[in-house]
Design an enzyme around this catalytic site. Structure first.
Site, PDB file in Angstrom:
ATOM      1  N   ASP A 184      -9.487  10.912  -0.886  1.00 23.39           N
ATOM      2  CA  ASP A 184      -8.410   9.919  -0.883  1.00 23.39           C
ATOM      3  C   ASP A 184      -8.454   9.107   0.407  1.00 23.39           C
ATOM      4  OD1 ASP A 184      -7.331  10.738  -3.298  1.00 23.39           O
ATOM      5  OD2 ASP A 184      -5.717  11.924  -2.405  1.00 23.39           O
ATOM      6  N   MET A 185      -7.906   7.891   0.367  1.00 24.52           N
ATOM      7  CA  MET A 185      -7.823   7.098   1.594  1.00 24.52           C
ATOM      8  C   MET A 185      -6.408   7.164   2.153  1.00 24.52           C
ATOM      9  SD  MET A 185      -9.420   5.546   3.839  1.00 24.52           S
ATOM     10  CE  MET A 185     -11.032   5.073   3.216  1.00 24.52           C
ATOM     11  N   ARG A 222       6.477   7.865  -0.937  1.00 23.62           N
ATOM     12  CA  ARG A 222       5.593   6.697  -1.106  1.00 23.62           C
ATOM     13  C   ARG A 222       5.733   6.120  -2.513  1.00 23.62           C
ATOM     14  NH1 ARG A 222       1.893   9.679   2.262  1.00 23.62           N
ATOM     15  NH2 ARG A 222       0.683  10.416   0.510  1.00 23.62           N
ATOM     16  N   GLY A 264      -3.168   0.287  -2.157  1.00 26.10           N
ATOM     17  CA  GLY A 264      -2.882   0.862  -0.834  1.00 26.10           C
ATOM     18  C   GLY A 264      -1.415   1.228  -0.726  1.00 26.10           C
ATOM     19  N   ARG A 271     -12.844   4.504  -5.960  1.00 23.39           N
ATOM     20  CA  ARG A 271     -11.563   4.283  -6.645  1.00 23.39           C
ATOM     21  C   ARG A 271     -10.905   3.087  -5.937  1.00 23.39           C
ATOM     22  NH1 ARG A 271      -7.549   8.472  -4.983  1.00 23.39           N
ATOM     23  NH2 ARG A 271      -8.298   9.806  -6.654  1.00 23.39           N
TER      24      ARG A 271
HETATM   25  C1  LIG Z   1      -4.977   7.339  -9.375  1.00 21.27           C
HETATM   26  C2  LIG Z   1      -4.413   6.739  -8.132  1.00 21.27           C
HETATM   27  C3  LIG Z   1      -4.887   7.173  -6.901  1.00 21.27           C
HETATM   28  C4  LIG Z   1      -4.406   6.601  -5.735  1.00 21.27           C
HETATM   29  N1  LIG Z   1      -4.968   6.954  -4.526  1.00 21.27           N
HETATM   30  C5  LIG Z   1      -4.581   6.321  -3.402  1.00 21.27           C
HETATM   31  C6  LIG Z   1      -5.244   6.561  -2.150  1.00 21.27           C
HETATM   32  O1  LIG Z   1      -6.171   7.364  -2.040  1.00 21.27           O
HETATM   33  N2  LIG Z   1      -4.791   5.875  -1.061  1.00 21.27           N
HETATM   34  C7  LIG Z   1      -3.757   4.968  -1.136  1.00 21.27           C
HETATM   35  O2  LIG Z   1      -3.416   4.354  -0.124  1.00 21.27           O
HETATM   36  N3  LIG Z   1      -3.123   4.741  -2.308  1.00 21.27           N
HETATM   37  C8  LIG Z   1      -3.500   5.390  -3.422  1.00 21.27           C
HETATM   38  N4  LIG Z   1      -2.858   5.116  -4.612  1.00 21.27           N
HETATM   39  C9  LIG Z   1      -1.579   4.355  -4.613  1.00 21.27           C
HETATM   40  C10 LIG Z   1      -1.836   2.868  -4.714  1.00 21.27           C
HETATM   41  O3  LIG Z   1      -2.422   2.396  -3.535  1.00 21.27           O
HETATM   42  C11 LIG Z   1      -0.512   2.116  -4.938  1.00 21.27           C
HETATM   43  O4  LIG Z   1       0.337   2.367  -3.864  1.00 21.27           O
HETATM   44  C12 LIG Z   1       0.188   2.484  -6.235  1.00 21.27           C
HETATM   45  O5  LIG Z   1      -0.717   2.723  -7.275  1.00 21.27           O
HETATM   46  C13 LIG Z   1       1.123   1.360  -6.668  1.00 21.27           C
HETATM   47  O6  LIG Z   1       0.398   0.190  -6.891  1.00 21.27           O
HETATM   48  P1  LIG Z   1       0.154  -0.421  -8.345  1.00 21.27           P
HETATM   49  O7  LIG Z   1      -1.239  -0.928  -8.380  1.00 21.27           O
HETATM   50  O8  LIG Z   1       0.464   0.590  -9.351  1.00 21.27           O
HETATM   51  O9  LIG Z   1       1.088  -1.695  -8.437  1.00 21.27           O
HETATM   52  P2  LIG Z   1       2.447  -2.195  -7.770  1.00 21.27           P
HETATM   53  O10 LIG Z   1       2.189  -3.543  -7.194  1.00 21.27           O
HETATM   54  O11 LIG Z   1       3.096  -1.165  -6.887  1.00 21.27           O
HETATM   55  O12 LIG Z   1       3.348  -2.365  -9.044  1.00 21.27           O
HETATM   56  C14 LIG Z   1       3.014  -3.297 -10.058  1.00 21.27           C
HETATM   57  C15 LIG Z   1       3.664  -2.906 -11.362  1.00 21.27           C
HETATM   58  O13 LIG Z   1       3.167  -1.612 -11.764  1.00 21.27           O
HETATM   59  C16 LIG Z   1       4.207  -0.847 -12.346  1.00 21.27           C
HETATM   60  N5  LIG Z   1       4.497   0.298 -11.447  1.00 21.27           N
HETATM   61  C17 LIG Z   1       3.994   0.515 -10.222  1.00 21.27           C
HETATM   62  N6  LIG Z   1       4.453   1.660  -9.677  1.00 21.27           N
HETATM   63  C18 LIG Z   1       5.312   2.164 -10.586  1.00 21.27           C
HETATM   64  C19 LIG Z   1       6.121   3.314 -10.636  1.00 21.27           C
HETATM   65  N7  LIG Z   1       6.170   4.173  -9.580  1.00 21.27           N
HETATM   66  N8  LIG Z   1       6.861   3.532 -11.737  1.00 21.27           N
HETATM   67  C20 LIG Z   1       6.819   2.682 -12.784  1.00 21.27           C
HETATM   68  N9  LIG Z   1       6.073   1.554 -12.801  1.00 21.27           N
HETATM   69  C21 LIG Z   1       5.332   1.302 -11.722  1.00 21.27           C
HETATM   70  C22 LIG Z   1       5.395  -1.766 -12.438  1.00 21.27           C
HETATM   71  O14 LIG Z   1       5.299  -2.454 -13.662  1.00 21.27           O
HETATM   72  C23 LIG Z   1       5.157  -2.716 -11.287  1.00 21.27           C
HETATM   73  O15 LIG Z   1       5.821  -3.944 -11.423  1.00 21.27           O
HETATM   74  C24 LIG Z   1      -3.374   5.629  -5.795  1.00 21.27           C
HETATM   75  C25 LIG Z   1      -2.907   5.196  -7.024  1.00 21.27           C
HETATM   76  C26 LIG Z   1      -3.422   5.719  -8.183  1.00 21.27           C
HETATM   77  C27 LIG Z   1      -2.925   5.195  -9.498  1.00 21.27           C
END
Ligand SMILES: Cc1cc2nc3c(=O)[nH]c(=O)nc-3n(C[C@H](O)[C@H](O)[C@H](O)COP(=O)(O)OP(=O)(O)OC[C@H]3O[C@@H](n4cnc5c(N)ncnc54)[C@H](O)[C@@H]3O)c2cc1C
Length: 306
Positions: free
Chosen positions: A130-131, A287, A187, A183
């Site tokens: 993970d980052m 987070r 962020g 992946r």
């Molecule tokens: C499998 C996976 C691994 C990850 N690993 C890392 C990592 O190693 N390091 C790191 O910094 N980050 C990690 N993340 C977190 C990532 O960076 C984001 O913070 C997180 O995924 C939210 O971004 P988003 O792309 O879903 O969109 P966002 O811009 O947060 O949201 C866009 C839309 O997505 C939907 N959505 C988003 N979050 C939610 C929620 N909680 N509940 C319901 N709907 C939601 C909504 O429709 C929202 O309007 C990971 C995420 C995933 C899915």
């Protein structure tokens, strides 16, 4: 504003200690955390597998403060790799270098991670590193690169890239040149404007740009997002470029947009669900709430209903 509040809360040691020990805290976390034990995580994994989705299991924890804790964390990952193989689950593991002692003893954390990747290779599995926040970006990528170069490891370790960092395009190009699996996510940490895009539209535009590089690279990558706009852009690009659905996977977090996870699988796309478990769930949950404060109300309603 809410994002900053939840990010600040995620760093509060006293609130964390209270929340992680209390029964109400555990109930609050249950929507996004698949239990406290290895067995609960494996049961959740089997259930997700039955829905036609792969899994990556994460034992929650970060920034351990002594080498014993680092070794304990590693032992649990070894147990996970064995159990995944024994139970024939469609799953791999995700881990953080600070959980393996990066802050305490860098050499030890590398050795521990090396042993984990070697174990994953023996078990035909995979370790996703993970980052974390930007102080760890370079170190984390260096470790993944080093491990990837070791004999027999190449298809058993991968990196994570965050589209909010300016440096990510260069990192993606460098990792792709070495055929390292990535992946891509947006962020999850609070980063300053000197190094990271601050506006959602800029983070999204960079996500789409990096997604296109990944899909064209010929290596199997993960597109990790719940954002329908990012998902639509990925599907449109894959179709336009005739990239088959088994050449990459979508990834989403346990408990988030379960409807969309199922829909994408029904449409023939690959999905991997990231399943976090363990007692140290507090920073992870904060987070998730920072990303979508509306979830705080949703979680509270669930607890009151029980
Ligand atoms: C499998 C996976 C691994 C990850 N690993 C890392 C990592 O190693 N390091 C790191 O910094 N980050 C990690 N993340 C977190 C990532 O960076 C984001 O913070 C997180 O995924 C939210 O971004 P988003 O792309 O879903 O969109 P966002 O811009 O947060 O949201 C866009 C839309 O997505 C939907 N959505 C988003 N979050 C939610 C929620 N909680 N509940 C319901 N709907 C939601 C909504 O429709 C929202 O309007 C990971 C995420 C995933 C899915």
């Amino acid at each position: 504003m809410f994002r900053s509040i939840f990010i600040a809360l995620s760093e509060s040691k006293s609130l964390r200690s209270f929340a992680e020990r209390s029964r109400i805290g555990r109930r609050l976390s249950s929507r996004f955390v698949a239990g406290m034990t290895v067995d609960e995580a494996l049961t959740a994994t089997a259930a997700i597998n039955r829905l036609g989705m792969a899994v990556s299991i994460d034992n929650l924890g970060e920034n351990v403060t002594n080498t014993d804790e680092a070794r304990e964390s590693a032992a649990l990952y070894h147990e996970l790799l064995d159990e995944i193989a024994e139970r024939k689950l469609n799953a791999n593991v995700s881990m953080k270098l600070t959980h393996m002692g990066l802050d305490v003893d860098e050499k030890l954390s590398r050795e521990i991670t090396d042993e984990l990747v070697a174990h994953a290779a023996r078990r035909q599995s995979f370790v996703r590193v993970d980052m974390e926040g930007s102080p760890y970006t370079q170190k984390t990528l260096d470790v993944v690169r080093e491990l990837h170069r070791c004999d027999g490891n190449a298809s058993h370790v991968g990196a994570v890239i965050q589209s909010y960092l300016y440096r990510s395009e260069a990192d993606v190009n460098a990792l792709c040149a070495e055929r390292i699996r990535i992946r891509l996510c947006k962020g999850a940490y609070k980063e300053p404007p000197e190094i990271a895009f601050q506006k959602k539209e800029d983070v999204n535009a960079n996500f789409v740009k990096l997604m296109k590089i990944l899909l064209k690279s010929g290596t199997y990558h993960g597109i990790a997002t719940h954002d329908p706009k990012m998902i639509d852009a990925t599907i449109a690009f894959a179709k336009a470029e005739k990239i088959a659905s088994d050449k990459f996977e979508f990834q989403m977090l346990y408990g988030i947009r379960r409807d969309l996870q199922v829909k994408l699988v029904k449409e023939g796309w690959r999905m991997r669900v990231y399943i976090p478990f363990g007692t140290e769930w507090y920073p992870y949950l904060m987070r998730r709430l920072a990303e979508r404060p509306a979830n705080a109300i949703f979680i509270l309603k669930n607890v009151l209903r029980r």
